[in-house]
Write a protein that holds these residues in place. Structure first.
Motif, mmCIF file in Angstrom:
data_model
loop_
_atom_site.group_PDB
_atom_site.id
_atom_site.type_symbol
_atom_site.label_atom_id
_atom_site.label_comp_id
_atom_site.label_asym_id
_atom_site.label_seq_id
_atom_site.Cartn_x
_atom_site.Cartn_y
_atom_site.Cartn_z
ATOM 1 N N SER A 147 -47.646 82.850 -4.039
ATOM 2 C CA SER A 147 -48.678 81.792 -4.749
ATOM 3 C C SER A 147 -49.865 81.979 -3.599
ATOM 4 O O SER A 147 -49.629 82.608 -2.411
ATOM 5 C CB SER A 147 -48.120 80.672 -4.424
ATOM 6 O OG SER A 147 -47.722 80.420 -3.000
ATOM 7 N N ASP A 153 -50.575 83.386 -9.470
ATOM 8 C CA ASP A 153 -51.122 82.375 -10.252
ATOM 9 C C ASP A 153 -52.253 81.601 -9.336
ATOM 10 O O ASP A 153 -51.738 80.872 -8.429
ATOM 11 C CB ASP A 153 -50.175 81.547 -10.808
ATOM 12 C CG ASP A 153 -49.248 82.409 -11.742
ATOM 13 O OD1 ASP A 153 -49.363 83.458 -12.007
ATOM 14 O OD2 ASP A 153 -48.273 81.770 -12.293
ATOM 15 N N ASP A 155 -54.642 78.343 -8.789
ATOM 16 C CA ASP A 155 -55.018 77.059 -9.460
ATOM 17 C C ASP A 155 -56.530 76.930 -9.395
ATOM 18 O O ASP A 155 -57.092 76.888 -8.213
ATOM 19 C CB ASP A 155 -54.384 75.996 -8.873
ATOM 20 C CG ASP A 155 -54.545 74.569 -9.360
ATOM 21 O OD1 ASP A 155 -55.508 74.294 -10.126
ATOM 22 O OD2 ASP A 155 -53.755 73.559 -9.097
ATOM 23 N N ARG A 263 -53.950 71.228 -15.054
ATOM 24 C CA ARG A 263 -54.600 72.217 -14.271
ATOM 25 C C ARG A 263 -54.868 73.545 -14.788
ATOM 26 O O ARG A 263 -54.025 73.774 -15.568
ATOM 27 C CB ARG A 263 -53.889 72.183 -12.784
ATOM 28 C CG ARG A 263 -53.674 70.746 -12.282
ATOM 29 C CD ARG A 263 -53.429 70.873 -10.668
ATOM 30 N NE ARG A 263 -54.575 71.438 -9.807
ATOM 31 C CZ ARG A 263 -55.443 70.696 -9.466
ATOM 32 N NH1 ARG A 263 -55.427 69.468 -9.496
ATOM 33 N NH2 ARG A 263 -56.488 71.340 -8.566
ATOM 34 N N ILE A 265 -54.891 77.158 -14.718
ATOM 35 C CA ILE A 265 -54.141 78.280 -13.992
ATOM 36 C C ILE A 265 -54.356 79.571 -14.491
ATOM 37 O O ILE A 265 -54.475 79.998 -15.922
ATOM 38 C CB ILE A 265 -52.697 78.218 -14.022
ATOM 39 C CG1 ILE A 265 -52.239 76.856 -13.618
ATOM 40 C CG2 ILE A 265 -52.066 79.166 -13.319
ATOM 41 C CD1 ILE A 265 -52.409 76.345 -12.296
#
Ligand code: FES
Length: 293
Positions: A147, A153, A155, A263, A265
């Motif tokens: 992350s 990915d 955000d 959100r 992404i």
């Protein structure tokens, strides 16, 4: 975690286990090659002195010890002939005095580690510690980022915020740059036919890779023409990254996007490439170019 990552991690673990095995074998060999123990080890200094200073020392070996399951320290009794005693001697004679001393042979473990063994082990330990550090660093380098950061990915924020920011009050487009994803988020009123089914659009937004597909320059946004224009060799793209002019071989690359719990992404692990558009899906240019031509 992908299959490739699992294979790489498996190889690294195998190398570490192999290094530990090699160390164990080397350690055992060093013990086997160690010189035979000194049979006089453990003999007191006083005994050694008396042993050197006296003549006529007579050693009476003890009978062979009975074999036992556990190795026991061997004991040897030494009879040392001392100086004839004048005090105890009768008049005109002398008395022979024999001192009995017990010599105990000790095992290598009991006598401690020799200097040679110590240096061998220290050298081996240092080498394998270095090897272990290299292995751990390699593993950390290969370990996938799960992350955050490019390749994962990312955000970009809430969908509502991004939609509001990408369109100004006068209706002009203002791309939102997301540094972590190295991408511009732009409004996409339409999805070109060549990009359908790739997942490059979500909630009316697209994420374009900032890198020019010609030679990799970062492509800036041109507010006056409402498109992307590369200052390096003059390639031009529409607001949704369709090829318009210049040496670029294809449209701007883009990422798969999706909405998760409101959100936006950007999945930067996969770059989507599309061929040059024959017809632009959006109007471009809408004003003067930033680079001329
Ligand atoms: S790098 Fe952009 S046009 Fe050459």
């Amino acid at each position: 975690m992908t299959f490739t990552n699992m294979v790489l991690i498996g190889v690294a673990l195998f190398a570490i286990v192999g290094a530990i095995g090699a160390f164990t074998v080397a350690f055992r060999r060093s013990r086997a090659d160690a010189p035979a123990p000194d049979p006089t080890a453990g003999v007191s200094e006083e005994t050694r002195r008396s042993d050197r200073s006296m003549e006529g020392v007579r050693v009476e070996p003890l009978p062979e010890p009975e074999p036992v399951s556990e190795p026991q320290p061997a004991e040897v009794e030494v009879e040392v002939e001392a100086e004839p005693s004048q005090e105890l001697a009768p008049a005109g004679g002398s008395v022979q005095v024999i001192e009995r001393q017990r010599v105990i042979e000790v095992t290598p473990e009991e006598s401690g580690v020799t200097r040679r063994q110590f240096f061998n082990r220290a050298l081996s330990g240092t080498f394998f510690a270095f090897l272990g550090l290299v292995g751990i660093n390699s593993l950390a380098f290969m370990w996938p980022k799960l992350s955050g950061g490019f390749g994962t990915d990312v955000d970009a924020g809430t969908v509502a915020d991004i939609q509001n920011q990408t369109v100004a009050a006068d209706g002009s487009i203002v791309p939102v740059f997301v540094p972590e994803a190295r991408a511009y988020v732009v409004p996409s009123p339409v999805v070109p036919e060549s990009m359908e089914g790739d997942g490059v659009e979500a909630a009316g937004l697209m994420a374009l890779f900032q890198r020019c597909v010609h030679l990799g320059c970062r492509v800036p946004w041109c507010a006056t023409s409402q498109g992307f224009e590369c200052p390096c060799h003059g390639s031009k793209y529409s607001s949704i990254g369709e090829y318009f002019a210049g040496p670029a071989p294809r449209n701007l690359d883009r990422f798969v996007v999706e909405v998760q719990s409101d959100r936006f992404i950007i999945k930067t692990g996969t770059v989507i490439q599309t061929p040059r558009s024959q017809l632009l899906s959006v109007s471009y240019p809408r004003g003067p170019s930033c680079i001329g031509g």
